[in-house]
Scaffold this active site. Sequence first.
Site, PDB file in Angstrom:
ATOM      1  N   ALA A   1      42.612  37.464  42.734  1.00  0.00           N
ATOM      2  CA  ALA A   1      41.470  38.299  43.090  1.00  0.00           C
ATOM      3  C   ALA A   1      41.989  39.524  43.833  1.00  0.00           C
ATOM      4  O   ALA A   1      42.563  39.401  44.917  1.00  0.00           O
ATOM      5  CB  ALA A   1      40.490  37.518  43.951  1.00  0.00           C
ATOM      6  N   MET A   2      41.791  40.704  43.252  1.00  0.00           N
ATOM      7  CA  MET A   2      42.371  41.937  43.794  1.00  0.00           C
ATOM      8  C   MET A   2      41.247  42.858  44.253  1.00  0.00           C
ATOM      9  O   MET A   2      40.510  43.423  43.445  1.00  0.00           O
ATOM     10  CB  MET A   2      43.254  42.603  42.740  1.00  0.00           C
ATOM     11  CG  MET A   2      44.344  41.679  42.212  1.00  0.00           C
ATOM     12  SD  MET A   2      45.455  42.449  41.013  1.00  0.00           S
ATOM     13  CE  MET A   2      46.366  43.586  42.072  1.00  0.00           C
TER      14      MET A   2
ATOM     15  N   GLY B   1      42.873  46.402  48.085  1.00  0.00           N
ATOM     16  CA  GLY B   1      43.594  46.593  49.335  1.00  0.00           C
ATOM     17  C   GLY B   1      45.029  46.122  49.241  1.00  0.00           C
ATOM     18  O   GLY B   1      45.460  45.556  48.231  1.00  0.00           O
ATOM     19  N   VAL B   2      45.767  46.333  50.320  1.00  0.00           N
ATOM     20  CA  VAL B   2      47.187  46.016  50.332  1.00  0.00           C
ATOM     21  C   VAL B   2      47.435  44.508  50.292  1.00  0.00           C
ATOM     22  O   VAL B   2      48.376  44.043  49.636  1.00  0.00           O
ATOM     23  CB  VAL B   2      47.879  46.661  51.556  1.00  0.00           C
ATOM     24  CG1 VAL B   2      47.282  46.147  52.861  1.00  0.00           C
ATOM     25  CG2 VAL B   2      49.378  46.438  51.531  1.00  0.00           C
TER      26      VAL B   2
ATOM     27  N   SER C   1      45.686  41.861  48.982  1.00  0.00           N
ATOM     28  CA  SER C   1      45.523  41.195  47.694  1.00  0.00           C
ATOM     29  C   SER C   1      46.551  41.674  46.680  1.00  0.00           C
ATOM     30  O   SER C   1      46.968  40.908  45.803  1.00  0.00           O
ATOM     31  CB  SER C   1      44.108  41.404  47.156  1.00  0.00           C
ATOM     32  OG  SER C   1      43.817  42.771  46.982  1.00  0.00           O
TER      33      SER C   1
ATOM     34  N   LEU D   1      36.359  42.200  41.520  1.00  0.00           N
ATOM     35  CA  LEU D   1      34.954  41.817  41.480  1.00  0.00           C
ATOM     36  C   LEU D   1      34.065  43.039  41.701  1.00  0.00           C
ATOM     37  O   LEU D   1      34.132  43.686  42.751  1.00  0.00           O
ATOM     38  CB  LEU D   1      34.652  40.765  42.551  1.00  0.00           C
ATOM     39  CG  LEU D   1      35.510  39.500  42.488  1.00  0.00           C
ATOM     40  CD1 LEU D   1      35.096  38.534  43.605  1.00  0.00           C
ATOM     41  CD2 LEU D   1      35.409  38.831  41.129  1.00  0.00           C
TER      42      LEU D   1
ATOM     43  N   CYS E   1      30.031  35.231  51.395  1.00  0.00           N
ATOM     44  CA  CYS E   1      30.661  35.720  50.160  1.00  0.00           C
ATOM     45  C   CYS E   1      31.792  34.792  49.737  1.00  0.00           C
ATOM     46  O   CYS E   1      31.958  34.492  48.550  1.00  0.00           O
ATOM     47  CB  CYS E   1      31.173  37.140  50.369  1.00  0.00           C
ATOM     48  SG  CYS E   1      31.926  37.881  48.900  1.00  0.00           S
TER      49      CYS E   1
ATOM     50  N   GLY F   1      44.305  37.465  49.084  1.00  0.00           N
ATOM     51  CA  GLY F   1      45.119  38.019  50.155  1.00  0.00           C
ATOM     52  C   GLY F   1      44.688  37.586  51.538  1.00  0.00           C
ATOM     53  O   GLY F   1      45.059  38.227  52.526  1.00  0.00           O
TER      54      GLY F   1
ATOM     55  N   CYS G   1      30.381  45.430  53.755  1.00  0.00           N
ATOM     56  CA  CYS G   1      30.674  46.312  52.626  1.00  0.00           C
ATOM     57  C   CYS G   1      29.431  46.928  52.017  1.00  0.00           C
ATOM     58  O   CYS G   1      29.479  48.045  51.492  1.00  0.00           O
ATOM     59  CB  CYS G   1      31.466  45.550  51.556  1.00  0.00           C
ATOM     60  SG  CYS G   1      30.527  44.277  50.675  1.00  0.00           S
TER      61      CYS G   1
END
EC number: 2.8.1.13
Length: 374
Positions: free
Chosen positions: A6-7, A10-11, A13, A32, A101, A125, A198
């Site tokens: 799951a990316m 950010g740095v 992940s 996602l 989440c 991450g 977010c």
Amino acid sequence: MKVLAAMSGGVDSAVAAARAVEAGHDVTGIHLALSRNPASYRSGARGCCTIEDSNDARRAADVVGIPFYVWDLSDRFHADVVEDFMDEYAAGRTPNPCLRCNEKIKFAAVLDRALGLGFDAVATGHYARLETGADGLVELHRAADHAKDQSYVLGVLTQQQLRHSLFPLGGTPKPEVRREAEARGLRVADKPDSHDICFVADGDNAGWLREKLGDRAPNHGGDVVDDATGEVLGTHEGTYAFTIGQRRGLRLGRPAPDGRPRFVLDIEPVSGTVRVGPREGLTVDRLTADRPRWCGTVPSHLEGTVQLRAHGAEHRATVRVLGADGGPGGERVEIDLLDPAQGIAPGQAAVVYDGSRVVGSATITATARVRTGS
């Protein structure tokens, strides 16, 4: 193993995905898409679900050398996280949407789909560690870098979910992760960490809730009253603008007789009453919680610690797990804090630890002050 990384863009992940590849796994990257309108979510490297983040994730996947896809989970996210956030505030509680989440999206919807597609695990991450205990169960532990530890927001994970999870960064300090990202040629090496919520684009939670909830009952206006005397000190437009422990933005117009600041002590969403008083009125040492989720075996009694907010302090505590009627069962959690806490609101998560191991979590429903001399 076949691993779905799951990316977020950010740095953390990105490096987690790279490490999963380096460990010999067959890795596929996904991002996602959680917003129906990405432009309405946080931007400027402060969120985790914007178009900007999606592009950063795609570039990182290209550098790592793995396939990359975008999964649209915006409807599920809105129903399970955004609507839950609004409903909790409407009921006078203070939710943690990141924890929800993780529970409903990243380690439920995503993991379920991943397993259905033939993947063995999902890598993220998050800063947390997994270990196999003497009983063969997978244990969730605090990260080596306690300043970045995210085990609190992972306390909702079940044993089945932990068995199919990978946290490649759990044993590494954050500065080392950034140096590694730079060495790997990842452009996100210096990207700021995401903060706040977010889906609140400008960070103004009260303004966002006012716009979304409008006149939805019971979030009409009401009185701000002195908890000790019952004196009406002011009025407000909606209880959603307040949370337990809040000091700023009360707009009372005059100080307390002793000159000390006032804090929000209680919120009554049905009547619209917000009660305020001195700081010591925030101190509690007994919590009741429901909706428990356990990372392994369900305890009945535990002497350990609890954490009550993300990156908050640990409090020594006695934890009892009871049935709804007070007998045996697992529906209700009662927590006695040996180290009293302040500003704890219904809706927050109480995450239970045994040393560095996460035992599980529950949602606080009520707080009380029992030992007035402590």
